[in-house]
Scaffold this active site. Structure first.
Site, PDB file in Angstrom:
ATOM      1  N   ASN A 143       0.322  -2.721  -6.858  1.00 39.84           N
ATOM      2  CA  ASN A 143      -0.908  -1.991  -6.592  1.00 39.84           C
ATOM      3  C   ASN A 143      -1.013  -1.052  -5.439  1.00 39.84           C
ATOM      4  O   ASN A 143      -1.569  -1.220  -4.564  1.00 39.84           O
ATOM      5  CB  ASN A 143      -1.983  -3.035  -6.404  1.00 39.84           C
ATOM      6  CG  ASN A 143      -2.313  -4.221  -7.647  1.00 39.84           C
ATOM      7  OD1 ASN A 143      -1.751  -5.306  -6.999  1.00 39.84           O
ATOM      8  ND2 ASN A 143      -2.532  -3.940  -8.769  1.00 39.84           N
ATOM      9  N   PHE A 158     -12.126  -6.716  -0.307  1.00 41.11           N
ATOM     10  CA  PHE A 158     -11.572  -8.194  -0.195  1.00 41.11           C
ATOM     11  C   PHE A 158     -10.123  -8.138   0.492  1.00 41.11           C
ATOM     12  O   PHE A 158      -9.544  -6.979   0.567  1.00 41.11           O
ATOM     13  CB  PHE A 158     -11.281  -8.745  -1.414  1.00 41.11           C
ATOM     14  CG  PHE A 158     -12.577  -9.312  -2.324  1.00 41.11           C
ATOM     15  CD1 PHE A 158     -13.297 -10.182  -2.135  1.00 41.11           C
ATOM     16  CD2 PHE A 158     -13.146  -8.122  -3.122  1.00 41.11           C
ATOM     17  CE1 PHE A 158     -14.454 -10.941  -2.583  1.00 41.11           C
ATOM     18  CE2 PHE A 158     -14.182  -8.641  -4.059  1.00 41.11           C
ATOM     19  CZ  PHE A 158     -14.924  -9.877  -3.603  1.00 41.11           C
ATOM     20  N   GLY A 159      -9.828  -9.178   1.352  1.00 40.30           N
ATOM     21  CA  GLY A 159      -8.538  -9.159   1.783  1.00 40.30           C
ATOM     22  C   GLY A 159      -8.302  -9.533   3.439  1.00 40.30           C
ATOM     23  O   GLY A 159      -9.205  -9.259   4.130  1.00 40.30           O
ATOM     24  N   ARG A 193       0.717  -1.070   0.012  1.00 38.21           N
ATOM     25  CA  ARG A 193       0.032   0.044   0.012  1.00 38.21           C
ATOM     26  C   ARG A 193       0.950   1.229  -0.131  1.00 38.21           C
ATOM     27  O   ARG A 193       0.327   2.380  -0.148  1.00 38.21           O
ATOM     28  CB  ARG A 193      -0.957  -0.003   1.264  1.00 38.21           C
ATOM     29  CG  ARG A 193      -1.906  -1.194   1.267  1.00 38.21           C
ATOM     30  CD  ARG A 193      -2.445  -1.503   0.189  1.00 38.21           C
ATOM     31  NE  ARG A 193      -3.541  -2.797   0.266  1.00 38.21           N
ATOM     32  CZ  ARG A 193      -3.816  -3.470  -0.824  1.00 38.21           C
ATOM     33  NH1 ARG A 193      -3.367  -3.372  -1.834  1.00 38.21           N
ATOM     34  NH2 ARG A 193      -4.714  -4.487  -0.471  1.00 38.21           N
ATOM     35  N   ASN A 224     -10.388 -12.814  -2.162  1.00 40.92           N
ATOM     36  CA  ASN A 224     -10.460 -12.968  -3.596  1.00 40.92           C
ATOM     37  C   ASN A 224      -9.016 -13.709  -3.962  1.00 40.92           C
ATOM     38  O   ASN A 224      -8.059 -12.993  -3.845  1.00 40.92           O
ATOM     39  CB  ASN A 224     -10.770 -11.894  -4.372  1.00 40.92           C
ATOM     40  CG  ASN A 224     -11.405 -12.112  -5.691  1.00 40.92           C
ATOM     41  OD1 ASN A 224     -11.563 -13.592  -6.145  1.00 40.92           O
ATOM     42  ND2 ASN A 224     -11.436 -11.249  -6.628  1.00 40.92           N
ATOM     43  N   ASP A 250      -0.504 -13.963   0.726  1.00 41.48           N
ATOM     44  CA  ASP A 250      -1.387 -12.886   0.076  1.00 41.48           C
ATOM     45  C   ASP A 250      -2.008 -11.757   0.979  1.00 41.48           C
ATOM     46  O   ASP A 250      -2.933 -11.466   1.300  1.00 41.48           O
ATOM     47  CB  ASP A 250      -2.918 -13.600  -0.391  1.00 41.48           C
ATOM     48  CG  ASP A 250      -3.762 -12.691  -1.422  1.00 41.48           C
ATOM     49  OD1 ASP A 250      -2.806 -11.819  -2.115  1.00 41.48           O
ATOM     50  OD2 ASP A 250      -4.865 -13.152  -1.491  1.00 41.48           O
TER      51      ASP A 250
END
Length: 427
Positions: free
Chosen positions: A95, A332-333, A65, A287, A314
């Site tokens: 991302n 999600f996450g 992030r 996801n 993940d």
């Protein structure tokens, strides 16, 4: 750094001392000597009787992030979480904001944590802004130090873009990582398409979304590579986050054909099933989604027979405002760096040596990182752990707390890490 480690059991199939309890003398960032009853004057000594040591662990899939969303996670907090989870090296997804699609952003990440106990390996985006439209300057990014290429949380939807990416990266011996998800089939999906999604009235994400994209990617890879090019020790395509039984079988058959591929599974997929979402816990919204018991068993079998090469966290940090919502509005996450080892010990069904291999040897080979073994003269990149220890996950070092495991009793505890001439130890 000069350090004498006493009475630690070595877990490293490549080490001549594998399975043995030995002392390890570390000087100037390297293993100077391995033996019994070692001694040295004027040196720090740590008695680690009852603990194990392996090469430092590697996580192939971490969301940081930073830059852009530092309120969820920054490079320092993600490094702290990784170290407490036993990881000395992590691959960061692109991302961020801006997306890692330029050398400036890539260098910012590499330089920010240079020399820390956790080495950060940024992956670069395949397409600008990870939007799946225009290519990034992949050759320049590769030479600037990108560990791999992926659009991260987004699968490359265009067959033409994926095919050309394989052709661009192959001469560079660079790795393409892609998560198999057909976006139109999973559009607006909230959980696995099955009985639970029907009972809760939630839009389901069908297994077909993974299986169709996986079949497409492998067909494109086969088309791009001549048979004479199959014989390579390095995978050309890495498949991220397998979640379905048919997906495991598709990968198994592709490997039997000799396609240069590798794949991983998120450790939390071994813990939960889709039926666990009946109470709408948004910390379980991930996801790919948690699927059926049969899918979960196929994942375990895939790990056991070598179809699935690596286990990943993940790690996907989300702040309170992104998770404390109605289920269909929540992001999600799960944050997972600190619990990978414990969950693997408790839920994978694998031997300790195999678990260690899935988070050390296999990821390093896939990522083209130098091999690390516990032997005289080797770099001291090490993780220390107690596979039998029971502990309570009472504090997370991630900025975000979107994990269902806080407050839970787990088995298998990380006790310390050494890397880049630095050491950290945990109670």
């Amino acid at each position: 750094m000069k350090l004498l480690i006493k009475s630690v059991r070595i877990v490293d199939k490549k080490s001549p001392a594998n399975g043995q309890v030995r002392d390890i003398l570390i000087e100037d960032g390297k293993i100077k000597e391995i033996g019994e009853n070692l001694s040295s004057n004027d040196i720090e000594v740590k008695d680690l009787s009852g603990l194990c040591v392996s090469a430092g662990w590697v996580d192939m899939r971490v969301g940081s992030r930073d830059p852009g969303f530092e309120h969820k996670e920054d490079l320092y907090s993600v490094s702290a979480a990784a170290a407490h989870g036993g990881f000395t090296e992590i691959v960061l997804l692109p991302n961020t904001n801006p997306v890692v699609h330029s050398k400036d952003t890539l260098n910012y990440i590499r330089q920010s944590a240079a020399g820390g106990v956790v080495t950060l390996h940024p992956a670069a985006a395949v397409t600008k802004k990870a939007e799946g439209v225009d290519f990034t300057e992949m050759i320049d990014l590769h030479h600037a130090g990108a560990i791999a290429f992926t659009d991260g949380e987004h699968a490359v939807q265009s067959a033409d873009l994926l095919l050309k990416t394989i052709l661009y990266l192959r001469p560079l011996n660079a790795l393409l990582m892609n998560r198999p998800e057909e976006a139109q089939l999973s559009l607006y999906g909230q959980m696995h398409e099955g009985i639970t999604s029907t009972l809760t009235g939630m839009k389901g994400i069908p297994s077909l979304a993974e299986e169709m994209m996986l079949t497409r990617d492998l067909k494109l890879l086969e088309y791009a590579l001549e048979k004479s090019m199959y014989d390579t020790s390095d995978p050309v395509l890495h498949i991220s986050l397998l979640s379905t039984a048919i997906g495991v079988e598709i990968v198994r058959e592709a490997k039997q054909k000799g396609l240069p591929i590798s794949c991983d599974v998120a450790v939390h997929q071994l813990v939960f099933e889709d039926s666990d979402l009946i109470n709408f816990d948004t910390n379980l919204k991930v996801n790919p989604p948690f699927r059926s018991q049969a899918d979960q068993e196929a994942l375990r079998q895939g790990l056991a027979d070598g179809t699935i090469d690596a286990i990943v966290s993940d790690h996907n940090p989300q702040d309170e405002e992104s998770k404390n919502l109605e289920f269909d509005h929540a992001d999600f996450g799960i944050t997972g760096l600190e619990t990978v080892f414990s969950l693997a010990v408790m839920h994978s069904g694998l031997s300790l040596e195999t678990i260690v291999e899935k988070i050390t040897t296999a990821p390093r080979a896939i990522l083209r990182l130098p091999e690390i073994s516990i032997e005289q003269g080797a770099i001291a990149n090490l993780t220390f752990f107690d596979p039998e220890a029971d502990w309570t996950f009472g504090k997370s070092y991630s900025k975000s707390k979107n994990t269902p495991f806080l407050g839970q009793q787990l088995k298998g505890k990380v006790r310390g890490v050494i890397n880049n001439g630095k050491q950290e130890w945990y109670a």
